[in-house]
Design a protein around this motif. Structure first.
Motif, PDB file in Angstrom:
ATOM      1  N   THR A 171       0.839  -1.208   0.000  1.00 35.99           N
ATOM      2  CA  THR A 171       0.000   0.000   0.000  1.00 35.99           C
ATOM      3  C   THR A 171       0.868   1.250   0.000  1.00 35.99           C
ATOM      4  O   THR A 171       0.608   2.202  -0.754  1.00 35.99           O
ATOM      5  N   GLU A 172       1.926   1.266   0.822  1.00 38.36           N
ATOM      6  CA  GLU A 172       2.839   2.414   0.852  1.00 38.36           C
ATOM      7  C   GLU A 172       3.519   2.601  -0.498  1.00 38.36           C
ATOM      8  O   GLU A 172       3.688   3.730  -0.963  1.00 38.36           O
ATOM      9  N   VAL A 173       3.908   1.506  -1.129  1.00 36.60           N
ATOM     10  CA  VAL A 173       4.572   1.587  -2.433  1.00 36.60           C
ATOM     11  C   VAL A 173       3.614   2.167  -3.471  1.00 36.60           C
ATOM     12  O   VAL A 173       3.992   3.056  -4.253  1.00 36.60           O
ATOM     13  N   ARG A 174       2.365   1.691  -3.499  1.00 35.54           N
ATOM     14  CA  ARG A 174       1.390   2.226  -4.465  1.00 35.54           C
ATOM     15  C   ARG A 174       1.184   3.720  -4.247  1.00 35.54           C
ATOM     16  O   ARG A 174       1.112   4.496  -5.206  1.00 35.54           O
ATOM     17  N   LYS A 175       1.081   4.152  -2.986  1.00 36.93           N
ATOM     18  CA  LYS A 175       0.903   5.580  -2.695  1.00 36.93           C
ATOM     19  C   LYS A 175       2.106   6.388  -3.165  1.00 36.93           C
ATOM     20  O   LYS A 175       1.958   7.470  -3.719  1.00 36.93           O
ATOM     21  N   ALA A 176       3.316   5.858  -2.956  1.00 35.07           N
ATOM     22  CA  ALA A 176       4.531   6.549  -3.395  1.00 35.07           C
ATOM     23  C   ALA A 176       4.574   6.675  -4.917  1.00 35.07           C
ATOM     24  O   ALA A 176       4.967   7.715  -5.452  1.00 35.07           O
ATOM     25  N   ILE A 177       4.156   5.633  -5.601  1.00 33.73           N
ATOM     26  CA  ILE A 177       4.131   5.672  -7.072  1.00 33.73           C
ATOM     27  C   ILE A 177       3.151   6.730  -7.544  1.00 33.73           C
ATOM     28  O   ILE A 177       3.470   7.537  -8.429  1.00 33.73           O
ATOM     29  N   LEU A 178       1.957   6.758  -6.958  1.00 33.23           N
ATOM     30  CA  LEU A 178       0.961   7.754  -7.341  1.00 33.23           C
ATOM     31  C   LEU A 178       1.433   9.177  -7.065  1.00 33.23           C
ATOM     32  O   LEU A 178       1.128  10.099  -7.808  1.00 33.23           O
ATOM     33  N   ALA A 179       2.202   9.349  -5.985  1.00 32.23           N
ATOM     34  CA  ALA A 179       2.723  10.672  -5.621  1.00 32.23           C
ATOM     35  C   ALA A 179       4.020  11.003  -6.365  1.00 32.23           C
ATOM     36  O   ALA A 179       4.598  12.065  -6.140  1.00 32.23           O
TER      37      ALA A 179
END
Length: 186
Positions: A171-179
């Motif tokens: 989940t943290e990785v997906r958020k970082a990618i989106l940001a």
């Protein structure tokens, strides 16, 4: 078994440590198929492609695209095969022994038990979580979680070892990618 959405350094660390420390002879990476409302995941083919980009030539890492039913059928006839489930500490604290005792009991009654699948679960995440029977577990410790109170057991199954893990979640990785954050820490 996991979402691997996406696979990240925490997953890689656990795979490497399980092999390096001799806890397992092989690691089977099985990204759950989805096909349900359990989690909103990236497509299975995309997740499998990412995993293959890391491990396709590794002699001790196996990647499968079988459905839960195929996984169960192919492994149920295996003779002298001990299966260790590799799970994150968050699976224990949030799900198997979480705050909702009734829900946790339901999860424990099916999670990695090798229960014959009903047709409705032949292709979905629930089926994937039930398909194989784990004889014991390796637990990836995420963060400073203390599980000593478990006394190396998840009820009727033993915890073979704890593997310190990087404190990273998909989940943290997906958020970082989106940001559009730098990818190196993940």
């Amino acid at each position: 078994i996991g979402s691997f959405d996406p696979i990240h350094l925490g997953h890689q660390n656990v795979v490497d440590q399980a092999l390096k420390n001799g806890y397992v002879d092989y690691v089977l990476i099985y990204p759950v198929p989805g096909g349900d409302t359990f989690k909103n995941r990236s497509g299975l083919a995309e997740r499998q492609k990412l995993i293959a980009s890391l491990y396709q030539n590794h002699p001790r890492v196996l990647i499968t695209s079988w459905s839960p039913k195929e996984l169960q059928d192919n492994f149920s006839s295996a003779i002298d095969l001990e299966i260790l489930g590799i799970i994150g500490s968050d699976v224990i604290t949030d799900t198997l022994m979480g705050p909702d005792k009734e829900l946790s009991e339901k999860y424990r009654s099916v999670f990695m038990r090798g229960i014959p699948l009903k047709e409705k679960h032949y292709q979905d995440t629930i089926g994937a979580l039930m398909a194989l029977k784990a004889d014991s577990f390796l637990v990836a410790l995420r963060g400073d979680v203390d599980l000593s109170h478990l006394e190396n057991r998840i009820y009727d199954r033993s915890i073979r070892a704890f593997i310190p893990s990087k404190s990273i979640s998909s989940t943290e990785v997906r958020k970082a990618i989106l940001a559009r954050l730098p990818f190196e820490p993940y």
